[in-house]
Design an enzyme around this catalytic site. Structure first.
Site, PDB file in Angstrom:
ATOM      1  N   CYS A  62      32.326  28.846   5.600  1.00  0.00           N
ATOM      2  CA  CYS A  62      31.926  27.791   4.417  1.00  0.00           C
ATOM      3  C   CYS A  62      31.098  28.557   3.198  1.00  0.00           C
ATOM      4  O   CYS A  62      30.153  29.954   3.435  1.00  0.00           O
ATOM      5  CB  CYS A  62      32.394  26.767   5.151  1.00  0.00           C
ATOM      6  SG  CYS A  62      30.744  26.952   6.411  1.00  0.00           S
ATOM      7  N   GLN A  63      30.259  27.986   3.359  1.00  0.00           N
ATOM      8  CA  GLN A  63      28.682  28.217   2.765  1.00  0.00           C
ATOM      9  C   GLN A  63      27.340  28.749   4.118  1.00  0.00           C
ATOM     10  O   GLN A  63      26.919  29.837   3.625  1.00  0.00           O
ATOM     11  CB  GLN A  63      27.750  26.930   1.448  1.00  0.00           C
ATOM     12  CG  GLN A  63      26.957  27.027   1.742  1.00  0.00           C
ATOM     13  CD  GLN A  63      27.165  28.339   0.358  1.00  0.00           C
ATOM     14  OE1 GLN A  63      28.228  28.205  -0.577  1.00  0.00           O
ATOM     15  NE2 GLN A  63      25.925  29.326  -0.212  1.00  0.00           N
TER      16      GLN A  63
END
Length: 94
Positions: A62-63
Site C-alpha cells: 500500500c502507501q
C-alpha cells in the site's frame, strides 16, 4: 504475519516472478504503481478476494504499510499465502 523489508522486496521483484497486490484505492494506484501489480483496493477486498488464486503467493503493498498489513491479516484468515511489504510505496519510491 510474514513481512518483507522494502529493499529485500525490490531485489526479489527484480530477480523473481512474483505476484504483487496493491491495496491502495484506484486513484492512488493510477498515480503510480509497481509495473506488474494488480489493484485490489482494501475498501473492496472483501468482495473481490474470491477472484484471487488460493494456490498463489502474494506480496501485498500500500502507501505506507498499514492497509497492506490489514489486507494480509484478512487474506491470511481466508487461507492465502501473503507477505506484507513494509514501508509500502513510500519505501519503493525512496
Amino acid at each position: 504475519m510474514k513481512k518483507i523489508a522494502a529493499n529485500e522486496f525490490k531485489e526479489l521483484y527484480q530477480t523473481s516472478e512474483i505476484t504483487v497486490l496493491d491495496v491502495r484505492e484506484k486513484e492512488e494506484f493510477q498515480d503510480g504503481h509497481i509495473p506488474t501489480a494488480k489493484n485490489y483496493p482494501l475498501s473492496t477486498l472483501e468482495q473481490e478476494y474470491a477472484t484471487l488464486n488460493p494456490e498463489q503467493k502474494y506480496y501485498v503493498i500500500c502507501q505506507g504499510g498499514m492497509r497492506s498489513a490489514r489486507a494480509c491479516q484478512f487474506l491470511e484468515e481466508k487461507g492465502f499465502d501473503v507477505t506484507n511489504v513494509e514501508g509500502g510505496m513510500n519505501q519503493w519510491q525512496a
